[in-house]
Design a protein around this motif. Sequence first.
Motif, PDB file in Angstrom:
ATOM      1  N   TYR A 103      -9.126   1.221   0.207  1.00 15.39           N
ATOM      2  CA  TYR A 103      -8.237   1.987  -0.656  1.00 15.39           C
ATOM      3  C   TYR A 103      -8.740   1.947  -2.100  1.00 15.39           C
ATOM      4  CZ  TYR A 103      -4.725   1.756   3.096  1.00 15.39           C
ATOM      5  OH  TYR A 103      -4.055   1.859   4.293  1.00 15.39           O
TER       6      TYR A 103
ATOM      7  N   VAL B 184       0.835  -1.196   0.000  1.00 17.29           N
ATOM      8  CA  VAL B 184       0.000   0.000   0.000  1.00 17.29           C
ATOM      9  C   VAL B 184       0.873   1.251   0.000  1.00 17.29           C
ATOM     10  CG1 VAL B 184      -1.582   1.360   1.423  1.00 17.29           C
ATOM     11  CG2 VAL B 184      -2.023  -1.068   1.040  1.00 17.29           C
TER      12      VAL B 184
ATOM     13  N   ARG C  23      -4.495   5.412  -2.479  1.00 14.86           N
ATOM     14  CA  ARG C  23      -5.241   6.451  -1.773  1.00 14.86           C
ATOM     15  C   ARG C  23      -6.227   5.831  -0.797  1.00 14.86           C
ATOM     16  NH1 ARG C  23      -9.958   9.405  -1.827  1.00 14.86           N
ATOM     17  NH2 ARG C  23     -10.882   8.086  -3.456  1.00 14.86           N
ATOM     18  N   LEU C  24      -6.141   6.260   0.468  1.00 18.12           N
ATOM     19  CA  LEU C  24      -7.062   5.764   1.484  1.00 18.12           C
ATOM     20  C   LEU C  24      -8.424   6.427   1.303  1.00 18.12           C
ATOM     21  CD1 LEU C  24      -7.494   4.089   4.086  1.00 18.12           C
ATOM     22  CD2 LEU C  24      -6.796   6.133   5.373  1.00 18.12           C
TER      23      LEU C  24
END
Length: 389
Positions: free
Chosen positions: A326, A302, A308-309
């Motif tokens: 994500y 990640v 991108r969260l």
Amino acid sequence: MPPAPGEHRWRQATEIRDEWLGWALSTRPADRAAAEAAISQLYRLIGHDEPQFLWVDSPAAAMPVIPAPPRFRAGTTPAAEAHRPVAAKLADLMTALRGNLDDRTGRPWARIPWRREVWRDLRLEPDLADLVETAVRDSLRDTVRDSICTPLRLALETIAGHALGLAWHGQHDAYWIAHYDAWRRMGGVSFAAADAARLDLWATLARSCGWWWPGEELCVIAERPVSVRTEPVPGGAHGELRLHDPHGPAVRYADGWAVHAWHGTRVPVWVTSGPTVQRISGERNVEVRRCAIERIGWDTYVDQARLRLVATSPDPGNPGSDLRLYDLPEELWGLRARLLLAVNGSLERDGQRRRYGLSVPADLDDPIAAAGWTYGLSGEHYAQLVRRT
């Protein structure tokens, strides 16, 4: 507390299973004299002269030597039978043998597998057929045929460019041989003399060599591997194993041919030797991609892939852990989806809880709804779970 009535039988079944598992995993040099004698006798049983023998260091080394699978028609006339390939005649011989042995053991074709815990807790004597089928045959089938033999066959078919056709697996035929050996040793079953002698020939081959390919005049036999790396199957009830080595080949032969595996899944060498985000993104096979990510760790992936969260939430099915959702870049993964990162609800054998990722639909914005989707539940229903596994 005195032992349960079936404890002795359980120990006996386990000893027989482990004995044959040892032969299936053996890395000793082949007993060439014993293997050649057994194969010669099988040839004579089908009315064929014994062949010449060619030994190779690995099954892969046999690929340029053995012919492509022969094309033949089944026939009932003597002339048609005479022209059937040796391999087909040997297959008939083995099929007839196993049919005769099944008749003697009264093998059940549809049973509900018993669990050791049931008869142990209730102090019952286990049914012998269930014991032999489940603790010996099924356990070895899962380990030897499905977890070892099948990955090797798939790797060989990649080399050959076609299906292998009829071949025998020597030590990796242990799963079906052990089944009948257990009946003979545990159940007091008396096989016909001819059938017992033929079973002994196949047993000799399982104890003597690796894979082999019978031809009309030439029989090619592979040596056994020089190393085999396995791990217990999580939740396995009867000692099941699967191929796994996080740093190198799971199966390796003397000439360098090898098969790599990550927790039972056959993978390319780069997955264990040097996975990178770039290689993972270019991998089309979803299972291989998952294994490679697990190899470097989901958190590392990640971070390095700069995902991108979208959202995070406490996991109601695993108190003390979070669910993280994500975005997956479509240009890297080739699909519109999101990644749900969760923590396993059950402890691994080392006492740790592993983080894992699951692909979920791109239109899910709530981690709890995404977790529920993986179980076929709504987010509301998933939120009511006490503990997931």
